[in-house]
Scaffold this motif. Structure first.
Motif, PDB file in Angstrom:
ATOM      1  N   CYS A   1     151.436  -5.926 134.058  1.00  0.00           N
ATOM      2  CA  CYS A   1     151.610  -5.502 132.671  1.00  0.00           C
ATOM      3  C   CYS A   1     151.169  -6.596 131.702  1.00  0.00           C
ATOM      4  CB  CYS A   1     153.062  -5.127 132.416  1.00  0.00           C
ATOM      5  SG  CYS A   1     153.601  -3.621 133.267  1.00  0.00           S
ATOM      6  N   ASP A   2     151.470  -7.840 132.020  1.00  0.00           N
ATOM      7  CA  ASP A   2     151.062  -8.938 131.147  1.00  0.00           C
ATOM      8  C   ASP A   2     149.538  -8.995 131.017  1.00  0.00           C
ATOM      9  OD1 ASP A   2     153.652  -9.691 130.643  1.00  0.00           O
ATOM     10  OD2 ASP A   2     153.673 -11.342 132.087  1.00  0.00           O
ATOM     11  N   GLU A   3     148.827  -8.774 132.105  1.00  0.00           N
ATOM     12  CA  GLU A   3     147.367  -8.761 132.039  1.00  0.00           C
ATOM     13  C   GLU A   3     146.867  -7.622 131.160  1.00  0.00           C
ATOM     14  OE1 GLU A   3     146.197 -10.715 136.380  1.00  0.00           O
ATOM     15  OE2 GLU A   3     146.410  -8.539 136.182  1.00  0.00           O
ATOM     16  N   ALA A   4     147.497  -6.465 131.253  1.00  0.00           N
ATOM     17  CA  ALA A   4     147.106  -5.333 130.418  1.00  0.00           C
ATOM     18  C   ALA A   4     147.268  -5.662 128.940  1.00  0.00           C
ATOM     19  CB  ALA A   4     147.943  -4.106 130.775  1.00  0.00           C
ATOM     20  N   LEU A   5     148.396  -6.247 128.590  1.00  0.00           N
ATOM     21  CA  LEU A   5     148.651  -6.579 127.190  1.00  0.00           C
ATOM     22  C   LEU A   5     147.679  -7.643 126.694  1.00  0.00           C
ATOM     23  CD1 LEU A   5     152.546  -6.632 127.362  1.00  0.00           C
ATOM     24  CD2 LEU A   5     151.113  -4.866 126.312  1.00  0.00           C
ATOM     25  N   THR A   6     147.330  -8.589 127.542  1.00  0.00           N
ATOM     26  CA  THR A   6     146.346  -9.608 127.171  1.00  0.00           C
ATOM     27  C   THR A   6     145.004  -8.969 126.867  1.00  0.00           C
ATOM     28  OG1 THR A   6     147.414 -11.348 128.465  1.00  0.00           O
ATOM     29  CG2 THR A   6     145.071 -11.620 128.013  1.00  0.00           C
ATOM     30  N   ALA A   7     144.535  -8.087 127.740  1.00  0.00           N
ATOM     31  CA  ALA A   7     143.226  -7.465 127.552  1.00  0.00           C
ATOM     32  C   ALA A   7     143.182  -6.598 126.304  1.00  0.00           C
ATOM     33  CB  ALA A   7     142.869  -6.636 128.781  1.00  0.00           C
ATOM     34  N   MET A   8     144.272  -5.906 126.016  1.00  0.00           N
ATOM     35  CA  MET A   8     144.272  -4.991 124.874  1.00  0.00           C
ATOM     36  C   MET A   8     144.204  -5.712 123.531  1.00  0.00           C
ATOM     37  SD  MET A   8     146.649  -1.705 125.796  1.00  0.00           S
ATOM     38  CE  MET A   8     148.147  -2.624 126.146  1.00  0.00           C
ATOM     39  N   ARG A   9     144.379  -7.011 123.543  1.00  0.00           N
ATOM     40  CA  ARG A   9     144.236  -7.749 122.288  1.00  0.00           C
ATOM     41  C   ARG A   9     142.789  -7.743 121.789  1.00  0.00           C
ATOM     42  NH1 ARG A   9     148.086 -11.774 124.512  1.00  0.00           N
ATOM     43  NH2 ARG A   9     146.337 -13.138 125.016  1.00  0.00           N
ATOM     44  N   ASP A  10     141.833  -7.534 122.687  1.00  0.00           N
ATOM     45  CA  ASP A  10     140.449  -7.429 122.255  1.00  0.00           C
ATOM     46  C   ASP A  10     140.191  -6.017 121.747  1.00  0.00           C
ATOM     47  OD1 ASP A  10     137.586  -8.885 122.548  1.00  0.00           O
ATOM     48  OD2 ASP A  10     137.396  -6.727 122.865  1.00  0.00           O
ATOM     49  N   ALA A  11     139.606  -5.919 120.563  1.00  0.00           N
ATOM     50  CA  ALA A  11     139.476  -4.633 119.880  1.00  0.00           C
ATOM     51  C   ALA A  11     138.485  -3.681 120.538  1.00  0.00           C
ATOM     52  CB  ALA A  11     139.053  -4.858 118.424  1.00  0.00           C
ATOM     53  N   ASP A  12     137.664  -4.176 121.473  1.00  0.00           N
ATOM     54  CA  ASP A  12     136.665  -3.316 122.092  1.00  0.00           C
ATOM     55  C   ASP A  12     137.031  -2.855 123.497  1.00  0.00           C
ATOM     56  OD1 ASP A  12     134.873  -3.183 119.950  1.00  0.00           O
ATOM     57  OD2 ASP A  12     133.974  -5.112 120.474  1.00  0.00           O
ATOM     58  N   VAL A  13     138.158  -3.284 124.001  1.00  0.00           N
ATOM     59  CA  VAL A  13     138.605  -2.800 125.310  1.00  0.00           C
ATOM     60  C   VAL A  13     139.007  -1.330 125.157  1.00  0.00           C
ATOM     61  CG1 VAL A  13     140.419  -2.970 127.067  1.00  0.00           C
ATOM     62  CG2 VAL A  13     139.289  -5.035 126.211  1.00  0.00           C
ATOM     63  N   ALA A  14     138.281  -0.451 125.843  1.00  0.00           N
ATOM     64  CA  ALA A  14     138.478   0.992 125.649  1.00  0.00           C
ATOM     65  C   ALA A  14     139.564   1.566 126.538  1.00  0.00           C
ATOM     66  CB  ALA A  14     137.158   1.729 125.904  1.00  0.00           C
ATOM     67  N   THR A  15     139.698   1.009 127.754  1.00  0.00           N
ATOM     68  CA  THR A  15     140.643   1.564 128.714  1.00  0.00           C
ATOM     69  C   THR A  15     141.301   0.448 129.506  1.00  0.00           C
ATOM     70  OG1 THR A  15     138.912   1.786 130.407  1.00  0.00           O
ATOM     71  CG2 THR A  15     139.346   3.718 129.008  1.00  0.00           C
ATOM     72  N   VAL A  16     142.496   0.737 129.982  1.00  0.00           N
ATOM     73  CA  VAL A  16     143.206  -0.150 130.904  1.00  0.00           C
ATOM     74  C   VAL A  16     143.636   0.681 132.100  1.00  0.00           C
ATOM     75  CG1 VAL A  16     145.319  -1.475 131.296  1.00  0.00           C
ATOM     76  CG2 VAL A  16     144.014  -1.826 129.200  1.00  0.00           C
ATOM     77  N   GLN A  17     143.198   0.261 133.261  1.00  0.00           N
ATOM     78  CA  GLN A  17     143.597   0.933 134.502  1.00  0.00           C
ATOM     79  C   GLN A  17     144.702   0.108 135.151  1.00  0.00           C
ATOM     80  OE1 GLN A  17     141.561   2.102 138.759  1.00  0.00           O
ATOM     81  NE2 GLN A  17     140.352   2.421 136.893  1.00  0.00           N
ATOM     82  N   ILE A  18     145.794   0.775 135.485  1.00  0.00           N
ATOM     83  CA  ILE A  18     146.956   0.069 136.011  1.00  0.00           C
ATOM     84  C   ILE A  18     147.706   1.001 136.957  1.00  0.00           C
ATOM     85  CG2 ILE A  18     148.501   0.787 134.124  1.00  0.00           C
ATOM     86  CD1 ILE A  18     149.642  -2.121 134.189  1.00  0.00           C
ATOM     87  N   ILE A  19     148.415   0.422 137.910  1.00  0.00           N
ATOM     88  CA  ILE A  19     149.225   1.242 138.806  1.00  0.00           C
ATOM     89  C   ILE A  19     150.416   1.793 138.031  1.00  0.00           C
ATOM     90  CG2 ILE A  19     150.642   1.261 140.895  1.00  0.00           C
ATOM     91  CD1 ILE A  19     148.822  -0.908 142.027  1.00  0.00           C
ATOM     92  N   LEU A  20     150.512   3.099 138.014  1.00  0.00           N
ATOM     93  CA  LEU A  20     151.591   3.809 137.324  1.00  0.00           C
ATOM     94  C   LEU A  20     151.938   5.034 138.143  1.00  0.00           C
ATOM     95  CD1 LEU A  20     153.445   4.450 134.878  1.00  0.00           C
ATOM     96  CD2 LEU A  20     151.460   5.548 133.792  1.00  0.00           C
ATOM     97  N   ASN A  21     153.157   5.068 138.639  1.00  0.00           N
ATOM     98  CA  ASN A  21     153.615   6.229 139.386  1.00  0.00           C
ATOM     99  C   ASN A  21     155.134   6.240 139.429  1.00  0.00           C
ATOM    100  OD1 ASN A  21     154.498   4.656 141.738  1.00  0.00           O
ATOM    101  ND2 ASN A  21     152.333   4.464 142.285  1.00  0.00           N
ATOM    102  N   VAL A  22     155.709   7.191 140.111  1.00  0.00           N
ATOM    103  CA  VAL A  22     157.166   7.324 140.184  1.00  0.00           C
ATOM    104  C   VAL A  22     157.809   6.058 140.742  1.00  0.00           C
ATOM    105  CG1 VAL A  22     159.019   8.611 141.336  1.00  0.00           C
ATOM    106  CG2 VAL A  22     157.091   9.837 140.332  1.00  0.00           C
ATOM    107  N   PHE A  23     157.067   5.316 141.580  1.00  0.00           N
ATOM    108  CA  PHE A  23     157.573   4.080 142.172  1.00  0.00           C
ATOM    109  C   PHE A  23     157.127   2.827 141.416  1.00  0.00           C
ATOM    110  CE2 PHE A  23     157.839   5.957 146.768  1.00  0.00           C
ATOM    111  CZ  PHE A  23     158.948   6.692 146.391  1.00  0.00           C
ATOM    112  N   ARG A  24     156.338   2.975 140.371  1.00  0.00           N
ATOM    113  CA  ARG A  24     155.900   1.811 139.585  1.00  0.00           C
ATOM    114  C   ARG A  24     155.997   2.180 138.097  1.00  0.00           C
ATOM    115  NH1 ARG A  24     152.432  -1.987 142.265  1.00  0.00           N
ATOM    116  NH2 ARG A  24     151.914  -2.812 140.216  1.00  0.00           N
ATOM    117  N   ARG A  25     157.179   1.962 137.520  1.00  0.00           N
ATOM    118  CA  ARG A  25     157.492   2.454 136.183  1.00  0.00           C
ATOM    119  C   ARG A  25     157.427   1.391 135.086  1.00  0.00           C
ATOM    120  NH1 ARG A  25     160.843   7.410 136.718  1.00  0.00           N
ATOM    121  NH2 ARG A  25     161.748   6.881 134.698  1.00  0.00           N
ATOM    122  N   LYS A  26     157.251   0.145 135.444  1.00  0.00           N
ATOM    123  CA  LYS A  26     157.264  -0.916 134.442  1.00  0.00           C
ATOM    124  C   LYS A  26     156.245  -0.701 133.317  1.00  0.00           C
ATOM    125  CE  LYS A  26     157.325  -5.987 134.099  1.00  0.00           C
ATOM    126  NZ  LYS A  26     157.242  -7.235 134.908  1.00  0.00           N
TER     127      LYS A  26
END
Length: 327
Positions: A157-182
């Motif tokens: 999650c910390d890496e996702a938030l770091t990347a989103m600080r750049d205004a041109d990052v269009a998408t963030v791919q991350i593990i998200l499922n019933v067992f990964r809710r953070k």
């Protein structure tokens, strides 16, 4: 098929996408003809977002998508690929503009396109995501016409938030499922506010959330579910979402018991992800029927509050201690 508009991508994508890792490597072998049948089944069911990577089968997955586009046509289809895992050694110093050019040129050839619609850095070292030059280099690729948009695939999650600080990052791919809710706590809301599309990967926890595995299930020698259970080849979170297998089997039984009548457990798990704010979710498939069933999850009714609470309890009581602090 429902769709989601991703502001920074400037287009709609289907809420259920098609993950193409299984068409390349690290799972049981999928024959070329079967791969084409899977991709066609997904498209016929309304899927418009296909996610691959340059290292899936050393380009085999990208070439399968190319052949599919040649027969099906590319109108209305968004193909996302990934780059960076070809770096050897896989260290921050290998993430250079010259390597980006080489990697994207190879993917352009594999996919048979002049411009890659969406290129994602493929779980790079954290230092790459923290370096402003990374995003300047990606903008250079865009200015050169090699890519149209860029995003990141991350482990934490910390890496996702770091990347989103750049205004041109269009998408963030991350593990998200019933067992990964953070990511629900830290990433999804921030992404919506920024206009970034969340691409949920490993949505079925490497098949655990299909409800079909038990303590006696075995996997082939070349299957990452056999060789990466402790992170031997890549981040352990990519295999069974980082959940110890025996723990995951027991928790998946409880999830299966909550599955509404007429749904499969896999559809139940996918429908949950579409309800919690991902722009798209990218399950894989080894058979055309799986791709069709996955797509049907987009049309299922809303999950009631009581069931949502029960799913949260399974996570908190069985899974949280194993994954929440790590990613």
């Amino acid at each position: 098929m429902r769709s989601t508009f991703v502001p920074r991508l400037g287009r709609d994508i289907s809420v259920i996408g098609q993950g193409c890792w299984q068409l390349g490597a690290d799972w049981s072998h999928v024959a070329d003809d079967t791969a084409q049948d899977i991709l066609r089944a997904a498209a016929d069911a309304g899927v418009t977002f296909f996610d691959t990577a340059d290292v899936y089968g050393d380009g085999r997955s990208e070439r399968a998508v190319r052949d599919f586009l040649a027969s099906h046509g590319a109108t209305g289809i968004t193909v996302a690929t990934k780059m960076g895992r070809r770096a050897d050694p896989h260290v921050a110093g290998e993430y250079t503009l010259d390597n980006y050019r080489r990697w994207t040129d190879r993917s352009r050839e594999n996919l048979g396109v002049d411009t890659l619609e969406l290129v994602q850095l493929h779980c790079p070292p954290t230092a790459v995501l923290e370096d402003p030059r990374t995003y300047d280099d990606l903008r250079t690729l865009r200015d050169e016409g090699r890519i149209a948009h860029f995003g990141v695939s991350v482990e934490t999650c910390d890496e996702a938030l770091t990347a989103m600080r750049d205004a041109d990052v269009a998408t963030v791919q991350i593990i998200l499922n019933v067992f990964r809710r953070k990511p629900l706590e830290q990433v999804v809301g921030a992404a919506h506010e920024a206009g970034v599309g969340i691409i949920a990967r490993v949505p079925l926890a490497s098949g655990l959330l299909s409800g079909k595995y038990d303590e006696h299930t075995t996997f082939g020698e070349g299957d990452h579910r056999a060789f990466n259970r402790h992170g031997e080849a890549f981040d352990v979170g990519e295999t069974f979402s980082g959940v110890p297998y025996e723990v995951g089997v027991e928790a998946a039984r409880e999830v299966a018991a909550l599955t509404p009548e007429g749904w499969t457990t896999a559809q139940f798990a996918l429908a949950w992800i579409t309800a919690v704010g991902a722009a798209t979710v990218i399950p894989g498939a080894s058979k055309p029927a799986q791709a069709q069933a996955n797509a049907q999850a987009a049309e299922l009714p809303s999950i009631d509050d009581e069931t949502l609470a029960a799913l949260a309890a399974i996570y908190n009581e069985r899974i949280r201690e194993h994954v929440h602090a790590k990613w």
